[in-house]
Design a protein around this motif. Structure first.
Motif, PDB file in Angstrom:
ATOM      1  N   SER A 241      44.116  13.566 -23.460  1.00  0.00           N
ATOM      2  CA  SER A 241      44.438  14.352 -21.937  1.00  0.00           C
ATOM      3  C   SER A 241      45.796  13.456 -21.494  1.00  0.00           C
ATOM      4  O   SER A 241      46.836  13.977 -20.602  1.00  0.00           O
ATOM      5  CB  SER A 241      43.514  14.506 -21.167  1.00  0.00           C
ATOM      6  OG  SER A 241      43.836  15.168 -19.837  1.00  0.00           O
TER       7      SER A 241
ATOM      8  N   GLN B 130      49.868  14.446 -20.755  1.00  0.00           N
ATOM      9  CA  GLN B 130      50.279  14.541 -19.377  1.00  0.00           C
ATOM     10  C   GLN B 130      51.364  13.610 -19.224  1.00  0.00           C
ATOM     11  O   GLN B 130      52.115  13.728 -18.231  1.00  0.00           O
ATOM     12  CB  GLN B 130      49.363  14.540 -18.364  1.00  0.00           C
ATOM     13  CG  GLN B 130      48.168  15.479 -18.407  1.00  0.00           C
ATOM     14  CD  GLN B 130      47.131  15.039 -17.393  1.00  0.00           C
ATOM     15  OE1 GLN B 130      47.208  14.527 -16.440  1.00  0.00           O
ATOM     16  NE2 GLN B 130      45.851  15.770 -17.908  1.00  0.00           N
ATOM     17  N   THR B 131      51.653  12.343 -19.841  1.00  0.00           N
ATOM     18  CA  THR B 131      52.249  11.459 -19.295  1.00  0.00           C
ATOM     19  C   THR B 131      53.415  11.060 -20.424  1.00  0.00           C
ATOM     20  O   THR B 131      54.477  10.436 -20.047  1.00  0.00           O
ATOM     21  CB  THR B 131      51.384  10.191 -19.082  1.00  0.00           C
ATOM     22  OG1 THR B 131      51.030   9.702 -20.323  1.00  0.00           O
ATOM     23  CG2 THR B 131      50.494  10.350 -18.062  1.00  0.00           C
TER      24      THR B 131
END
Length: 536
Positions: A252, A256-257
């Motif tokens: 996750s 996201q990054t």
């Protein structure tokens, strides 16, 4: 009559000569078959030998080769006979062969060398080669015999062994300096936090400077922790941990990054009951470090792959840390730049990095190796330059069910509780004393074990808890714990050390709790809270 006798004699001689000729022909045929069978046996021996064997004449032409040698040239033995080494090998390898052959011819002595030869699968292999001269019955040198044995796996095991020795030596050095460095970081961290608490009305610029000092101390302390992690083990709160949800959490964060140019592919089952005994924070660090390395290896984008599976490791695994047992296998792969063969053996060395100085410290993979090794696992690396890399983390499957960690208690105000603080470093002693007194603790201090015993005997009824350093001269913290326990078996003791490996020995000696330096004010208060609330 005489003529008849002569003719009979001639006939008899011719018959005897014929029989003799036939016997000679039969003998020659027998010898031919023996030689043919011997040649077949010799060729069979050569072909079944666990080495590449070859005979090369003085003009560097092949006289005899076995199948192992022919496989290196990706052909059949018959196709090599009569051919020059320059017809079957790249020029660089043929030149090396020719030089070595000339050395044997010139000296007439055996030559033992190490050679790197390309295998049929395209990967270089390492061979130990023995070359020696062959002479005929007159003593004339007519050929050179070479026997080359594949020692690639042996070299890999040696490299892993030497790497382990190198890390052990660095670990000893790191452990020696960690205590002093953490004693430096502890008062810096303590004072910066204390000033911000005592003077919340400072101007913005001053608060920013204090925050910078605190952050720098934390970064330095974190670097020390990483060094100790690869050198001496992780310590931490070990418990059975489900790998699947932890890996999903890492996924996750990555999704996201990470840059959009990196496509993320997964082979993670929806349900996986596999657990390992570990500190989840350290395990999260392992997977994130590998993902970040994969990201950095793909500056122009690519594919990052994450997979979760199991493997039954048996005796065929060549890794020195592999045990016969079931393992969880987490694989992190990328399609990036790959690892050049010249530096492949150094990637786990601390502070070794190919990244610019501002982009990495060279501790990421060293930390990964230290954590995985401490949990009884090992790491397998496969990489081709320009094709990408794959890191497989093997961790032994636990038999215990996972448990939920209790939430940390909220910070506690001392309400006048008395603490005996023992540390040989004056700056640590002063800063922690100020910390505790700012939260309504009364503090007695001692910088030697002998003085601490005297103070405890004088104020035993008032002292709620003793906070002491393990690494002290003359009387160590371990000895002090035992001496205090002999005075009061119910005493509450918090042991401090910059070395996480001192945790278990301190608890075994009788400490109630353990703090790894440097620690935050909240961590200190949370550790003291249950001990002060229930002192005896």
């Amino acid at each position: 009559m005489q003529r008849l006798a002569t003719q009979v004699s001639i006939a008899i001689q011719q018959s005897e000569l014929y029989e003799q000729t036939q016997r000679e022909l039969l003998e020659r045929e027998r010898i031919r078959k023996i030689l043919e069978e011997s040649e077949q046996r010799l060729q069979s021996i050569l072909d079944h030998a666990p080495a590449a064997i070859y005979l090369i004449d003085l003009q560097n032409q092949h006289l005899l080769v076995n199948h192992q040698y022919a496989e290196l040239c990706q052909t059949e033995p018959q196709q090599l006979l009569g051919k020059s080494i320059y017809e079957v090998w790249p020029a660089s390898i043929a030149d090396s062969f020719a030089i070595n052959n000339r050395t044997v011819i010139t000296t007439g002595k055996l030559l033992k060398i190490e050679e790197n030869l390309p295998h049929s699968n395209g990967q270089p292999r390492t061979y130990i080669s023995v070359k020696f001269p062959l002479r005929d019955t007159t003593g004339t040198l007519y050929a050179i015999c070479g026997i080359s044995t594949d020692i690639t796996e042996q070299k890999q095991l040696e490299a892993q062994f030497y790497r382990a020795q190198r890390l052990e030596s660095l670990g000893t050095l790191a452990s020696g300096i960690a205590h002093d460095l953490n004693n430096i970081f502890t008062p810096i961290l303590a004072c910066s936090q204390l000033v911000r608490i005592k003077h919340p009305d400072l101007e913005t610029r001053s608060l920013e400077m204090l925050q910078l000092v605190e952050d720098s101390a934390k970064r330095g302390a974190n670097m020390i922790k990483q060094i100790l992690t690869f050198a001496r083990g992780t310590g931490g709160d070990r418990r059975p941990v489900l790998v699947l949800p932890l890996l999903q959490e890492v996924l996750s964060v990555v999704q996201q990054t990470f840059p959009r140019g990196i496509s993320i592919q997964t082979q993670i089952p929806d349900h996986a009951p596999w657990t390992i005994v570990a500190d989840p924070i350290h395990l999260h660090q392992v997977f994130m470090n590998l993902c970040v390395n994969a990201r950095d290896a793909m500056p122009n984008g690519g594919i990052l792959s994450l997979s979760l599976d199991t493997a039954q490791v048996d005796h065929t695994y060549t890794h020195p840390n592999a045990q016969v047992a079931p393992y969880v296998v987490v694989t992190v792969a990328d399609t990036g730049t790959g690892i050049p063969p010249a530096i492949r053996d150094r990637i786990f060395d601390p502070f070794f990095t190919t990244k610019p100085q501002e982009q990495g410290t060279g501790l990421g993979l060293a930390t990964v190796l230290g954590i995985v090794r401490d949990y009884g696992g090992f790491v397998q690396v496969h990489s081709e330059e320009g094709q990408g890399s794959q890191f497989q983390v093997y961790l032994p499957i636990a038999t215990q069910p996972p448990t939920d960690a209790p939430p940390p208690p909220s910070p506690f105000i001392g309400n006048g509780a008395q603490v005996l603080l023992v540390d040989d470093d004056p700056s640590v002693l002063t800063s922690i004393q100020a910390w505790l007194e700012s939260h309504h603790y009364q503090v007695l201090t001692a910088n030697r074990g002998k003085d601490a015993i005297v103070l405890y005997q004088q104020h035993q009824t008032e002292i709620s808890v003793v906070v002491l350093d393990i690494m002290m001269p003359k009387m160590s913290g371990f000895t002090l714990i035992k001496r205090l326990r002999s005075i009061d078996p119910t005493i509450k003791i918090v042991a401090m050390s910059g070395l996480p490996t001192n945790r278990e020995p301190a608890l075994a000696a009788g400490a109630t709790a353990f703090l790894q330096k440097p620690y935050s004010l909240d961590t200190l208060l949370q550790t003291l809270q249950p001990l002060v609330a229930n002192p005896h």
